[in-house]
Motif scaffolding. Structure first.
Motif, PDB file in Angstrom:
ATOM      1  N   GLU A   1     -99.877  59.847 -12.268  1.00 36.17           N
ATOM      2  CA  GLU A   1     -99.143  59.175 -11.191  1.00 36.17           C
ATOM      3  C   GLU A   1     -98.182  60.123 -10.477  1.00 36.17           C
ATOM      4  OE1 GLU A   1     -97.157  55.898 -13.092  1.00 36.17           O
ATOM      5  OE2 GLU A   1     -99.037  54.864 -13.525  1.00 36.17           O
ATOM      6  N   ASN A   2     -97.735  61.168 -11.179  1.00 33.88           N
ATOM      7  CA  ASN A   2     -96.724  62.083 -10.646  1.00 33.88           C
ATOM      8  C   ASN A   2     -97.245  63.500 -10.440  1.00 33.88           C
ATOM      9  OD1 ASN A   2     -93.977  60.533 -10.675  1.00 33.88           O
ATOM     10  ND2 ASN A   2     -95.047  59.947 -12.535  1.00 33.88           N
ATOM     11  N   LYS A   3     -98.555  63.673 -10.420  1.00 35.29           N
ATOM     12  CA  LYS A   3     -99.109  65.027 -10.311  1.00 35.29           C
ATOM     13  C   LYS A   3     -98.771  65.681  -8.975  1.00 35.29           C
ATOM     14  CE  LYS A   3    -103.704  63.520  -9.010  1.00 35.29           C
ATOM     15  NZ  LYS A   3    -105.008  63.230  -9.530  1.00 35.29           N
ATOM     16  N   GLY A   4     -98.568  64.888  -7.935  1.00 31.34           N
ATOM     17  CA  GLY A   4     -98.183  65.444  -6.640  1.00 31.34           C
ATOM     18  C   GLY A   4     -96.844  66.170  -6.714  1.00 31.34           C
ATOM     19  N   LEU A   5     -95.934  65.626  -7.467  1.00 28.71           N
ATOM     20  CA  LEU A   5     -94.632  66.247  -7.686  1.00 28.71           C
ATOM     21  C   LEU A   5     -94.798  67.605  -8.355  1.00 28.71           C
ATOM     22  CD1 LEU A   5     -91.667  64.391  -9.338  1.00 28.71           C
ATOM     23  CD2 LEU A   5     -92.562  66.434 -10.373  1.00 28.71           C
ATOM     24  N   ILE A   6     -95.630  67.664  -9.389  1.00 28.20           N
ATOM     25  CA  ILE A   6     -95.875  68.916 -10.116  1.00 28.20           C
ATOM     26  C   ILE A   6     -96.584  69.914  -9.201  1.00 28.20           C
ATOM     27  CG2 ILE A   6     -97.023  69.990 -12.089  1.00 28.20           C
ATOM     28  CD1 ILE A   6     -96.824  67.261 -13.523  1.00 28.20           C
ATOM     29  N   LEU A   7     -97.579  69.452  -8.461  1.00 27.50           N
ATOM     30  CA  LEU A   7     -98.323  70.338  -7.557  1.00 27.50           C
ATOM     31  C   LEU A   7     -97.407  70.956  -6.507  1.00 27.50           C
ATOM     32  CD1 LEU A   7    -101.571  68.232  -7.078  1.00 27.50           C
ATOM     33  CD2 LEU A   7    -101.363  70.390  -8.315  1.00 27.50           C
ATOM     34  N   LYS A   8     -96.473  70.164  -5.992  1.00 27.72           N
ATOM     35  CA  LYS A   8     -95.556  70.661  -4.977  1.00 27.72           C
ATOM     36  C   LYS A   8     -94.679  71.782  -5.544  1.00 27.72           C
ATOM     37  CE  LYS A   8     -93.855  67.507  -2.583  1.00 27.72           C
ATOM     38  NZ  LYS A   8     -93.117  66.312  -2.289  1.00 27.72           N
ATOM     39  N   ILE A   9     -94.167  71.589  -6.743  1.00 29.59           N
ATOM     40  CA  ILE A   9     -93.346  72.625  -7.373  1.00 29.59           C
ATOM     41  C   ILE A   9     -94.185  73.873  -7.626  1.00 29.59           C
ATOM     42  CG2 ILE A   9     -92.106  73.225  -9.500  1.00 29.59           C
ATOM     43  CD1 ILE A   9     -91.027  70.296  -9.420  1.00 29.59           C
ATOM     44  N   CYS A  10     -95.410  73.683  -8.081  1.00 27.30           N
ATOM     45  CA  CYS A  10     -96.300  74.829  -8.308  1.00 27.30           C
ATOM     46  C   CYS A  10     -96.555  75.584  -7.015  1.00 27.30           C
ATOM     47  CB  CYS A  10     -97.625  74.364  -8.915  1.00 27.30           C
ATOM     48  SG  CYS A  10     -97.470  73.738 -10.590  1.00 27.30           S
ATOM     49  N   LEU A  11     -96.723  74.876  -5.922  1.00 25.72           N
ATOM     50  CA  LEU A  11     -96.972  75.497  -4.629  1.00 25.72           C
ATOM     51  C   LEU A  11     -95.791  76.354  -4.184  1.00 25.72           C
ATOM     52  CD1 LEU A  11     -98.741  75.705  -2.020  1.00 25.72           C
ATOM     53  CD2 LEU A  11     -97.476  73.731  -1.193  1.00 25.72           C
ATOM     54  N   PHE A  12     -94.580  75.855  -4.390  1.00 29.44           N
ATOM     55  CA  PHE A  12     -93.406  76.565  -3.906  1.00 29.44           C
ATOM     56  C   PHE A  12     -92.918  77.670  -4.829  1.00 29.44           C
ATOM     57  CE2 PHE A  12     -93.105  72.955  -1.048  1.00 29.44           C
ATOM     58  CZ  PHE A  12     -92.776  73.597   0.121  1.00 29.44           C
TER      59      PHE A  12
ATOM     60  N   THR B   1     -88.869  74.447 -15.916  1.00 27.47           N
ATOM     61  CA  THR B   1     -90.009  75.249 -16.385  1.00 27.47           C
ATOM     62  C   THR B   1     -90.347  76.330 -15.370  1.00 27.47           C
ATOM     63  OG1 THR B   1     -90.876  73.351 -17.613  1.00 27.47           O
ATOM     64  CG2 THR B   1     -92.407  75.149 -17.180  1.00 27.47           C
ATOM     65  N   ALA B   2     -90.406  75.959 -14.090  1.00 29.90           N
ATOM     66  CA  ALA B   2     -90.729  76.923 -13.041  1.00 29.90           C
ATOM     67  C   ALA B   2     -89.670  78.023 -12.956  1.00 29.90           C
ATOM     68  CB  ALA B   2     -90.872  76.220 -11.688  1.00 29.90           C
ATOM     69  N   LEU B   3     -88.410  77.632 -12.991  1.00 30.19           N
ATOM     70  CA  LEU B   3     -87.330  78.620 -12.898  1.00 30.19           C
ATOM     71  C   LEU B   3     -87.288  79.513 -14.128  1.00 30.19           C
ATOM     72  CD1 LEU B   3     -84.540  76.385 -11.336  1.00 30.19           C
ATOM     73  CD2 LEU B   3     -85.850  78.171 -10.198  1.00 30.19           C
ATOM     74  N   SER B   4     -87.510  78.938 -15.292  1.00 29.63           N
ATOM     75  CA  SER B   4     -87.529  79.717 -16.528  1.00 29.63           C
ATOM     76  C   SER B   4     -88.667  80.733 -16.504  1.00 29.63           C
ATOM     77  CB  SER B   4     -87.680  78.776 -17.724  1.00 29.63           C
ATOM     78  OG  SER B   4     -87.793  79.503 -18.917  1.00 29.63           O
ATOM     79  N   LEU B   5     -89.822  80.306 -16.042  1.00 25.15           N
ATOM     80  CA  LEU B   5     -90.971  81.205 -15.949  1.00 25.15           C
ATOM     81  C   LEU B   5     -90.686  82.354 -14.981  1.00 25.15           C
ATOM     82  CD1 LEU B   5     -93.883  81.659 -16.913  1.00 25.15           C
ATOM     83  CD2 LEU B   5     -94.636  80.349 -14.936  1.00 25.15           C
ATOM     84  N   ARG B   6     -90.048  82.046 -13.849  1.00 27.91           N
ATOM     85  CA  ARG B   6     -89.700  83.096 -12.878  1.00 27.91           C
ATOM     86  C   ARG B   6     -88.763  84.123 -13.495  1.00 27.91           C
ATOM     87  NH1 ARG B   6     -90.868  82.167  -7.093  1.00 27.91           N
ATOM     88  NH2 ARG B   6     -89.368  83.833  -6.805  1.00 27.91           N
ATOM     89  N   ARG B   7     -87.770  83.643 -14.258  1.00 23.46           N
ATOM     90  CA  ARG B   7     -86.829  84.573 -14.900  1.00 23.46           C
ATOM     91  C   ARG B   7     -87.553  85.453 -15.913  1.00 23.46           C
ATOM     92  NH1 ARG B   7     -83.280  80.090 -14.303  1.00 23.46           N
ATOM     93  NH2 ARG B   7     -83.925  79.247 -16.295  1.00 23.46           N
ATOM     94  N   LYS B   8     -88.464  84.865 -16.684  1.00 24.74           N
ATOM     95  CA  LYS B   8     -89.222  85.641 -17.677  1.00 24.74           C
ATOM     96  C   LYS B   8     -90.087  86.696 -16.984  1.00 24.74           C
ATOM     97  CE  LYS B   8     -89.597  82.036 -21.167  1.00 24.74           C
ATOM     98  NZ  LYS B   8     -90.492  81.080 -21.794  1.00 24.74           N
ATOM     99  N   GLN B   9     -90.734  86.318 -15.896  1.00 28.72           N
ATOM    100  CA  GLN B   9     -91.599  87.254 -15.174  1.00 28.72           C
ATOM    101  C   GLN B   9     -90.793  88.413 -14.609  1.00 28.72           C
ATOM    102  OE1 GLN B   9     -93.476  84.607 -12.388  1.00 28.72           O
ATOM    103  NE2 GLN B   9     -95.277  84.342 -13.676  1.00 28.72           N
ATOM    104  N   LYS B  10     -89.591  88.143 -14.116  1.00 33.01           N
ATOM    105  CA  LYS B  10     -88.761  89.208 -13.561  1.00 33.01           C
ATOM    106  C   LYS B  10     -88.349  90.205 -14.641  1.00 33.01           C
ATOM    107  CE  LYS B  10     -86.988  86.774  -9.566  1.00 33.01           C
ATOM    108  NZ  LYS B  10     -85.852  86.197  -8.886  1.00 33.01           N
ATOM    109  N   ARG B  11     -88.132  89.730 -15.868  1.00 31.02           N
ATOM    110  CA  ARG B  11     -87.736  90.615 -16.963  1.00 31.02           C
ATOM    111  C   ARG B  11     -88.897  91.457 -17.466  1.00 31.02           C
ATOM    112  NH1 ARG B  11     -84.449  86.031 -19.049  1.00 31.02           N
ATOM    113  NH2 ARG B  11     -86.290  85.472 -20.225  1.00 31.02           N
ATOM    114  N   LEU B  12     -90.127  91.046 -17.215  1.00 32.18           N
ATOM    115  CA  LEU B  12     -91.294  91.776 -17.700  1.00 32.18           C
ATOM    116  C   LEU B  12     -91.477  93.130 -17.017  1.00 32.18           C
ATOM    117  CD1 LEU B  12     -93.999  88.973 -18.025  1.00 32.18           C
ATOM    118  CD2 LEU B  12     -92.802  90.147 -19.872  1.00 32.18           C
ATOM    119  N   PHE B  13     -90.981  93.253 -15.813  1.00 29.01           N
ATOM    120  CA  PHE B  13     -91.204  94.477 -15.052  1.00 29.01           C
ATOM    121  C   PHE B  13     -89.952  95.345 -15.089  1.00 29.01           C
ATOM    122  CE2 PHE B  13     -94.025  91.265 -13.345  1.00 29.01           C
ATOM    123  CZ  PHE B  13     -95.237  91.932 -13.387  1.00 29.01           C
ATOM    124  N   ASP B  14     -90.106  96.542 -15.670  1.00 28.82           N
ATOM    125  CA  ASP B  14     -88.982  97.467 -15.756  1.00 28.82           C
ATOM    126  C   ASP B  14     -88.688  98.128 -14.419  1.00 28.82           C
ATOM    127  OD1 ASP B  14     -88.731  96.918 -18.447  1.00 28.82           O
ATOM    128  OD2 ASP B  14     -89.954  98.626 -19.073  1.00 28.82           O
TER     129      ASP B  14
END
Length: 159
Positions: free
Chosen positions: A16-27, A70-83
């Motif tokens: 019922e709420n997949k549109g909300l998740i898809l929108k966050i994934c898109l942005f 979740t999206a913001l946490s993933l972004r922070r983790k990805q930024k730390r992966l690259f030296d």
């Protein structure tokens, strides 16, 4: 609602709420593969957190909070992966119509920082400032000031 009933209802609530998740994934992602990965990460995190959902707010409000975190946490983790810094080269989307005002707005939103994107997404989904405060943890008055500044920033980007 009992725990077993909640667990049975979970897939239905996500659907019922997949549109909300898809929108966050898109942005918050740039490629289709990253969108699919983030979608799965959000659903997994929502499933892990679901037993703690106390139904004090709407499910969509709770899911928005889980998805954004979740999206913001993933972004922070990805930024730390690259030296070393590396150039971000956007993947062209050949389906975009540069004259479409909606496409222009979405492109401008992509240039905002993570918190600004979150505020705009909630605003576009007609969440009240009180609900936005609950989801983001930013006081109502600050949200209103930020939204005014974001609107001005978007106008500047679009021009």
């Amino acid at each position: 609602m009992k725990s077993d009933e909640k667990n049975i209802r979970f897939p239905e609530l996500i659907d019922e709420n997949k549109g909300l998740i898809l929108k966050i994934c898109l942005f918050y992602t740039k490629t289709e593969a990253d969108r699919e990965d983030l979608f799965q990460d959000i659903v997994l995190q929502a499933w892990k957190s679901f037993p703690g959902f106390r139904q004090e707010s709407k499910f969509s409000t709770w899911l928005y909070k889980v998805a954004l975190n979740t999206a913001l946490s993933l972004r922070r983790k990805q930024k730390r992966l690259f030296d070393e810094p590396y150039p971000e080269i956007p993947v062209p989307d050949f389906h975009q119509n540069e004259n479409d005002p909606t496409e222009k707005m979405y492109a401008a939103i992509q240039e905002l920082n993570e918190i600004e994107k979150s505020i705009v997404l909630l605003y576009l989904d007609a969440y009240s400032y009180e609900e936005m405060e609950n989801i983001l943890g930013i006081p109502n008055g600050n949200l209103r000031v930020k939204m005014t500044r974001i609107k001005q920033k978007l106008k500047t980007i679009i021009k």
